[in-house]
Design a protein around this motif. Structure first.
Motif, PDB file in Angstrom:
ATOM      1  N   VAL A  26       8.716  10.198 -16.075  1.00  0.00           N
ATOM      2  CA  VAL A  26       7.302   9.848 -15.890  1.00  0.00           C
ATOM      3  C   VAL A  26       7.130   9.022 -14.613  1.00  0.00           C
ATOM      4  CG1 VAL A  26       5.355   8.556 -16.860  1.00  0.00           C
ATOM      5  CG2 VAL A  26       6.732  10.032 -18.338  1.00  0.00           C
ATOM      6  N   LEU A  27       8.126   8.149 -14.329  1.00  0.00           N
ATOM      7  CA  LEU A  27       8.087   7.382 -13.075  1.00  0.00           C
ATOM      8  C   LEU A  27       8.163   8.340 -11.878  1.00  0.00           C
ATOM      9  CD1 LEU A  27       8.087   4.584 -11.716  1.00  0.00           C
ATOM     10  CD2 LEU A  27      10.580   4.586 -11.897  1.00  0.00           C
ATOM     11  N   TRP A  28       8.993   9.392 -12.017  1.00  0.00           N
ATOM     12  CA  TRP A  28       9.070  10.429 -10.969  1.00  0.00           C
ATOM     13  C   TRP A  28       7.705  11.093 -10.786  1.00  0.00           C
ATOM     14  CZ3 TRP A  28       8.265  15.754 -11.835  1.00  0.00           C
ATOM     15  CH2 TRP A  28       8.515  16.579 -10.749  1.00  0.00           C
ATOM     16  N   ALA A  29       7.063  11.470 -11.911  1.00  0.00           N
ATOM     17  CA  ALA A  29       5.754  12.136 -11.832  1.00  0.00           C
ATOM     18  C   ALA A  29       4.724  11.221 -11.173  1.00  0.00           C
ATOM     19  CB  ALA A  29       5.292  12.562 -13.226  1.00  0.00           C
ATOM     20  N   ALA A  30       4.758   9.930 -11.530  1.00  0.00           N
ATOM     21  CA  ALA A  30       3.811   8.976 -10.938  1.00  0.00           C
ATOM     22  C   ALA A  30       4.105   8.792  -9.449  1.00  0.00           C
ATOM     23  CB  ALA A  30       3.881   7.635 -11.667  1.00  0.00           C
ATOM     24  N   SER A  31       5.389   8.803  -9.082  1.00  0.00           N
ATOM     25  CA  SER A  31       5.768   8.659  -7.676  1.00  0.00           C
ATOM     26  C   SER A  31       5.336   9.874  -6.866  1.00  0.00           C
ATOM     27  CB  SER A  31       7.282   8.492  -7.559  1.00  0.00           C
ATOM     28  OG  SER A  31       7.691   7.311  -8.205  1.00  0.00           O
ATOM     29  N   ARG A  32       5.404  11.037  -7.513  1.00  0.00           N
ATOM     30  CA  ARG A  32       4.966  12.275  -6.862  1.00  0.00           C
ATOM     31  C   ARG A  32       3.443  12.230  -6.666  1.00  0.00           C
ATOM     32  NH1 ARG A  32       3.748  17.060  -9.158  1.00  0.00           N
ATOM     33  NH2 ARG A  32       4.247  18.985  -8.039  1.00  0.00           N
ATOM     34  N   ASP A  33       2.727  11.713  -7.660  1.00  0.00           N
ATOM     35  CA  ASP A  33       1.277  11.533  -7.506  1.00  0.00           C
ATOM     36  C   ASP A  33       0.989  10.603  -6.326  1.00  0.00           C
ATOM     37  OD1 ASP A  33       0.827  13.126  -9.681  1.00  0.00           O
ATOM     38  OD2 ASP A  33       0.365  11.496 -11.066  1.00  0.00           O
ATOM     39  N   GLU A  34       1.769   9.517  -6.238  1.00  0.00           N
ATOM     40  CA  GLU A  34       1.559   8.579  -5.134  1.00  0.00           C
ATOM     41  C   GLU A  34       1.844   9.270  -3.803  1.00  0.00           C
ATOM     42  OE1 GLU A  34       3.992   5.051  -5.148  1.00  0.00           O
ATOM     43  OE2 GLU A  34       3.169   4.374  -3.239  1.00  0.00           O
ATOM     44  N   ALA A  35       2.917  10.083  -3.771  1.00  0.00           N
ATOM     45  CA  ALA A  35       3.278  10.789  -2.535  1.00  0.00           C
ATOM     46  C   ALA A  35       2.146  11.715  -2.090  1.00  0.00           C
ATOM     47  CB  ALA A  35       4.565  11.586  -2.743  1.00  0.00           C
ATOM     48  N   MET A  36       1.429  12.284  -3.061  1.00  0.00           N
ATOM     49  CA  MET A  36       0.294  13.149  -2.710  1.00  0.00           C
ATOM     50  C   MET A  36      -0.844  12.330  -2.128  1.00  0.00           C
ATOM     51  SD  MET A  36       0.223  16.131  -5.580  1.00  0.00           S
ATOM     52  CE  MET A  36       1.057  15.501  -7.018  1.00  0.00           C
ATOM     53  N   VAL A  37      -1.121  11.170  -2.727  1.00  0.00           N
ATOM     54  CA  VAL A  37      -2.179  10.315  -2.183  1.00  0.00           C
ATOM     55  C   VAL A  37      -1.802   9.865  -0.769  1.00  0.00           C
ATOM     56  CG1 VAL A  37      -3.573   8.252  -2.516  1.00  0.00           C
ATOM     57  CG2 VAL A  37      -2.811   9.537  -4.500  1.00  0.00           C
ATOM     58  N   VAL A  38      -0.498   9.585  -0.561  1.00  0.00           N
ATOM     59  CA  VAL A  38      -0.027   9.224   0.780  1.00  0.00           C
ATOM     60  C   VAL A  38      -0.350  10.355   1.763  1.00  0.00           C
ATOM     61  CG1 VAL A  38       2.049   8.908   2.191  1.00  0.00           C
ATOM     62  CG2 VAL A  38       1.775   7.607   0.078  1.00  0.00           C
ATOM     63  N   GLU A  39      -0.076  11.601   1.362  1.00  0.00           N
ATOM     64  CA  GLU A  39      -0.366  12.730   2.254  1.00  0.00           C
ATOM     65  C   GLU A  39      -1.864  12.876   2.503  1.00  0.00           C
ATOM     66  OE1 GLU A  39       1.275  14.721   4.225  1.00  0.00           O
ATOM     67  OE2 GLU A  39       3.184  13.802   3.739  1.00  0.00           O
ATOM     68  N   HIS A  40      -2.683  12.567   1.495  1.00  0.00           N
ATOM     69  CA  HIS A  40      -4.128  12.633   1.699  1.00  0.00           C
ATOM     70  C   HIS A  40      -4.575  11.546   2.675  1.00  0.00           C
ATOM     71  CE1 HIS A  40      -4.278  14.614  -2.566  1.00  0.00           C
ATOM     72  NE2 HIS A  40      -3.629  15.324  -1.679  1.00  0.00           N
ATOM     73  N   LEU A  41      -3.920  10.381   2.588  1.00  0.00           N
ATOM     74  CA  LEU A  41      -4.191   9.294   3.547  1.00  0.00           C
ATOM     75  C   LEU A  41      -3.822   9.736   4.961  1.00  0.00           C
ATOM     76  CD1 LEU A  41      -4.709   6.224   4.244  1.00  0.00           C
ATOM     77  CD2 LEU A  41      -2.321   5.822   3.668  1.00  0.00           C
TER      78      LEU A  41
END
Lengths: 243, 243
Positions: free
Chosen positions: B127-142
């Motif tokens: 789940v931490l991996w999934a949350a980190s992947r979500d964060e990585a997507m927000v980073v790419e949107h930034l």
């Protein structure tokens, strides 16, 4: 217990009231303490087998390089923050991490995390909380670049740093020590260095905040928060949810 | 086992090879299955005691409202994605979630997560991996909003959605079904609806991709990835790291 005073324990302790076992497990994560000089990347975009770290002293920044050679700073890390967490969860790191000052940090391997979660499952929820808080900050940076003007971005950024630093016992409502150059601020806020300079002059002239000689001084923190539309909800500083 | 085919199990299974116990624990998270209509917020910015969900069918979007009434869409959720995770970890939700289509989702309480982590600690890392992947997507949107032009943003966005959908068994290299309006695309990419329309026309005229009647069709996916500087590292689709 010494470790209860570590910035990480202070930070996670704001989400979950930590038991002795949990504090000891956190302590074990601080085993491989290392020092790094400023300006030399610790985590490298595109490389595998990278480590994660918990920052104990100093400031770092995480950033992405684009094919054209420009960069976007995603966030700054302060004591108590993880960095490079995605570098151990992902096969290949998707970002860089560079110390802004000289730093002290503890290296963490994927197996360290697994062991810690096995021993103290509530720590997993606490680390998930910390990662979610990191994501919430990146979301705010996205909103800043997408929807806030220069003054609002700078105001929001300085208020966020202030709240984060206070959580780990650094700075207060009058201000905080800040090692960031105008170039770093520019790469984080999507402004030019010249624009950063102009924005800071405006905020100073309006009697809101001064950033000079490595020190941010708030003159009117409430008016600054009003300007930025700063709502600290996303930092989740309302006190422990898990008891 | 039925649950191994759930989008969440497929997604987490791409990070960790799940044991029977872990699959059963995931199944328990799907207990409170509910249906929601399109367009009515499920998670509300500024409210407390909100639930988190795992999406099973349909699309949703998470967004922030600004004091002036404008909004920034942060990300879209597809089957297998968590949403509102911060709403159970934080005392007060810092964002809104709205179903884009009618959806089916399973409600998750904070105690459900704690129980699951206690029973199967490797799930916590997943789940931490999934949350980190979500964060990585927000980073790419930034990075997109900070450093990419309209065509690059759109190309990057469509390639990301394609890769995410393929991971849970939807769409393929020729394209995918996409329920997003030009207004939603505009609020996500920081463009006007008129600009979105112009960007899509340019990409179609250049023989790269067509988005018409709810279907994205790739004509030259390699050239599109070249234009966007799309590097899928941040989605971490290289196969299970934990075995």
């Amino acid at each position: 217990m010494q470790i209860a005073d570590s910035p990480l324990a202070r930070k996670l302790g704001s989400f979950v009231l930590l038991t002795d076992t949990e504090l000891e497990t956190l302590e074990a994560l601080h085993r491989r303490r290392r020092r790094f000089v400023a300006g030399k990347d610790l985590v490298h975009q595109g490389q595998s087998d990278q480590s994660a770290y918990v920052l104990a002293k100093g400031w770092a920044c995480s950033y992405k390089m684009l094919p054209g050679g420009t960069r976007q700073i995603v966030d700054f890390q302060i004591p108590g923050d993880f960095f490079g967490l995605r570098s151990i969860l992902f096969r290949t790191s998707d970002h860089n991490v560079e110390p802004v000052t000289k730093i002290e940090a503890s290296e963490i391997l994927a197996t360290d995390l697994l062991d810690a979660f096995q021993r103290a499952p509530r720590l997993a929820t606490a680390v998930l909380w910390a990662a979610s808080r990191d994501e919430a900050m990146v979301v705010e940076h996205l909103v800043s670049i997408g929807r806030r003007n220069g003054e609002e971005r700078m105001a929001h950024f300085l208020l966020e740093m202030s709240a984060r630093l206070m959580l780990v016992g650094q700075g207060d409502r009058t201000g905080f020590d800040c090692p960031l150059s105008q170039y770093l601020l520019a790469d984080a806020l999507g402004l030019s260095a010249v624009h950063v300079n102009r924005v800071l002059r405006t905020l100073r002239h309006d009697g809101l905040v001064t950033f000079q000689r490595g020190r941010v001084t708030f003159h009117n923190i409430d008016a600054l928060a009003e300007l930025a539309g700063f709502d600290a909800t996303y930092l989740d500083h309302d006190g422990p949810l898990l008891r």
